[in-house]
Design a protein around this motif. Structure first.
Motif, short mmCIF file in Angstrom:
data_model
loop_
_atom_site.label_atom_id
_atom_site.label_comp_id
_atom_site.label_asym_id
_atom_site.label_seq_id
_atom_site.Cartn_x
_atom_site.Cartn_y
_atom_site.Cartn_z
N VAL A 125 0.83 -1.21 0.00
CA VAL A 125 0.00 0.00 0.00
C VAL A 125 0.86 1.25 0.00
CG1 VAL A 125 -1.69 1.35 1.31
CG2 VAL A 125 -1.95 -1.14 1.12
N HIS A 126 1.87 1.28 0.86
CA HIS A 126 2.73 2.47 0.94
C HIS A 126 3.47 2.73 -0.36
CE1 HIS A 126 2.32 3.79 5.12
NE2 HIS A 126 2.27 2.52 5.47
N MET A 127 3.96 1.66 -1.00
CA MET A 127 4.67 1.83 -2.27
C MET A 127 3.72 2.30 -3.37
SD MET A 127 6.93 -1.67 -1.97
CE MET A 127 7.58 -1.65 -3.63
N LEU A 128 2.54 1.68 -3.45
CA LEU A 128 1.57 2.08 -4.45
C LEU A 128 1.11 3.52 -4.24
CD1 LEU A 128 -0.59 -1.16 -4.58
CD2 LEU A 128 0.68 -0.21 -6.51
N ALA A 129 0.87 3.89 -2.99
CA ALA A 129 0.43 5.24 -2.70
C ALA A 129 1.47 6.26 -3.17
CB ALA A 129 0.16 5.40 -1.20
N GLN A 130 2.74 5.96 -2.90
CA GLN A 130 3.79 6.87 -3.34
C GLN A 130 3.83 6.97 -4.87
OE1 GLN A 130 8.06 5.81 -3.21
NE2 GLN A 130 8.35 7.62 -1.92
N GLN A 131 3.72 5.84 -5.55
CA GLN A 131 3.80 5.82 -7.00
C GLN A 131 2.60 6.50 -7.67
OE1 GLN A 131 6.22 4.52 -9.25
NE2 GLN A 131 7.48 4.64 -7.41
N CYS A 132 1.46 6.51 -6.97
CA CYS A 132 0.22 7.01 -7.57
C CYS A 132 -0.24 8.34 -6.98
CB CYS A 132 -0.88 5.96 -7.43
SG CYS A 132 -0.49 4.39 -8.23
N ASP A 133 0.63 9.00 -6.21
CA ASP A 133 0.31 10.31 -5.61
C ASP A 133 -0.94 10.23 -4.74
OD1 ASP A 133 2.48 11.76 -6.89
OD2 ASP A 133 1.37 11.50 -8.74
N LEU A 134 -1.01 9.16 -3.93
CA LEU A 134 -2.10 8.98 -2.98
C LEU A 134 -1.54 8.90 -1.57
CD1 LEU A 134 -3.98 6.20 -5.00
CD2 LEU A 134 -4.71 8.59 -4.77
N GLU A 135 -2.42 8.91 -0.59
CA GLU A 135 -2.03 8.74 0.80
C GLU A 135 -2.44 7.35 1.27
OE1 GLU A 135 -0.28 10.77 2.70
OE2 GLU A 135 -0.11 12.18 1.01
N PRO A 136 -1.60 6.67 2.05
CA PRO A 136 -2.00 5.37 2.58
C PRO A 136 -3.23 5.49 3.47
CG PRO A 136 0.36 5.71 2.82
CD PRO A 136 -0.23 7.03 2.43
#
Length: 320
Positions: free
Chosen positions: A241-252
């Motif tokens: 989740v943390h990696m995806l959030a960073q890659q997609c400009d989202l917050e965990p």
């Protein structure tokens, strides 16, 4: 209000300990595939807040999160051979190839010697170190078959496409382009290839959900070893989740873990009793040092955990 009571209200790890206690005191006891025996419940749920770097790292025993991270990064490569893991000192998957080697050759080789030979000898690793199309292979190279004409009897022929479906790459693209979709899923349960796997996927289905700017995940796990597997599975899903959030400009957002056959092995009794006497503490946070160009470009050096002060190590045997 006592400190213990405050801890029970505030600390998310009590969910894990309560689940462990429920299984140990109320679970159905039966023999299992490994011959060790378990106590189990069917259908369990845990929820963890991942905002501001929070991660579900257990404090009532040490969780080797760097080992779990190395395994997760290995999944993302699509590799199915333990050689690169063994070279990093990660032995999570060694017992399955080792067991097969001992059965088929009759050699009573030690785990350490087997692992060392896997690293030193590429041919030996190719013969004995492959796990079949487990986890990462399905995540980044789900097989696709295309029509290839007909045989002499008029039957259809198919050939496997050189590159299968990269579910993780498609997930990142989907989260960026269409965050409101209900199809943000990474699936490991490829029915056609289960028999070729050293172990069919336990943490099998990841589904992601975006609400506002918050990315959350439901992980469904068909089979869960609560002592040895679940601490790593919670970490891996939270890391994802943390990696995806960073890659997609989202917050965990939140991690929701759901277990099917959720069990404790009978030979883990000493560890279970010891861990249930402990109280959780602390508030570990994940720090990611940089944002790589893609989710496939992270390295172990990119991750650090602050505020993690676990209690003493508790060891338990793996049931193969």
């Amino acid at each position: 209000m006592t400190r213990s009571t405050e801890s029970r209200i505030d600390h998310p790890e009590w969910q894990y300990l309560d689940l462990m206690r429920q299984i140990w005191t109320q679970g159905d006891e039966r023999m299992d595939r490994t011959g060790v025996g378990t106590r189990a419940v069917f259908g369990a749920q845990l929820r963890f807040d991942l905002s501001q770097g929070r991660v579900p790292l257990l404090s009532t025993k040490r969780v080797y999160w760097k080992t779990a991270t190395r395994e997760f990064l290995w999944f993302l490569t699509g590799d199915t051979n333990i050689r690169s893991l063994c070279a990093q000192g990660v032995e999570i998957w060694t017992d399955w190839p080792l067991d097969r080697y001992r059965r088929e050759t009759g050699e009573a080789i030690s785990r350490a010697d087997f692992s060392a030979r896997i690293v030193a000898d590429a041919a030996f690793a190719a013969q004995w170190g492959d796990l079949g199309p487990v986890y990462g292979k399905q995540w980044v190279d789900w097989p696709v078959y295309e029509p290839a004409g007909q045989d002499g009897a008029g039957g259809n022929l198919y050939r496997r496409r050189a590159q299968g479906v990269n579910q993780v790459a498609e997930l990142v693209d989907g989260l960026r382009r269409n965050p409101g979709s209900r199809r943000h899923i990474v699936e490991g349960w490829n029915v056609a290839e289960l028999d070729a796997m050293a172990l069919p996927p336990c943490h099998k289905t990841y589904q992601f959900h975006v609400a506002g700017n918050r990315l959350s995940c439901v992980l469904y796990q068909r089979s869960c070893d609560v002592v040895l597997g679940l601490p790593f599975n919670l970490w891996g899903a939270a890391l994802f989740v943390h990696m995806l959030a960073q890659q997609c400009d989202l917050e965990p957002g939140e991690l929701v873990w759901m277990g099917g056959d959720t069990h404790l092995y009978l030979n883990h009794a000493d560890l279970i009793e010891a861990q249930l006497q402990r109280e959780p503490s602390g508030d570990p946070r994940l720090v990611i040092a940089r944002r790589p160009e893609s989710i496939f470009d992270y390295a172990i050096e990119d991750f650090a955990v602050e505020g993690y002060h676990p209690q003493g190590h508790l060891a338990a045997p793996v049931a193969v």
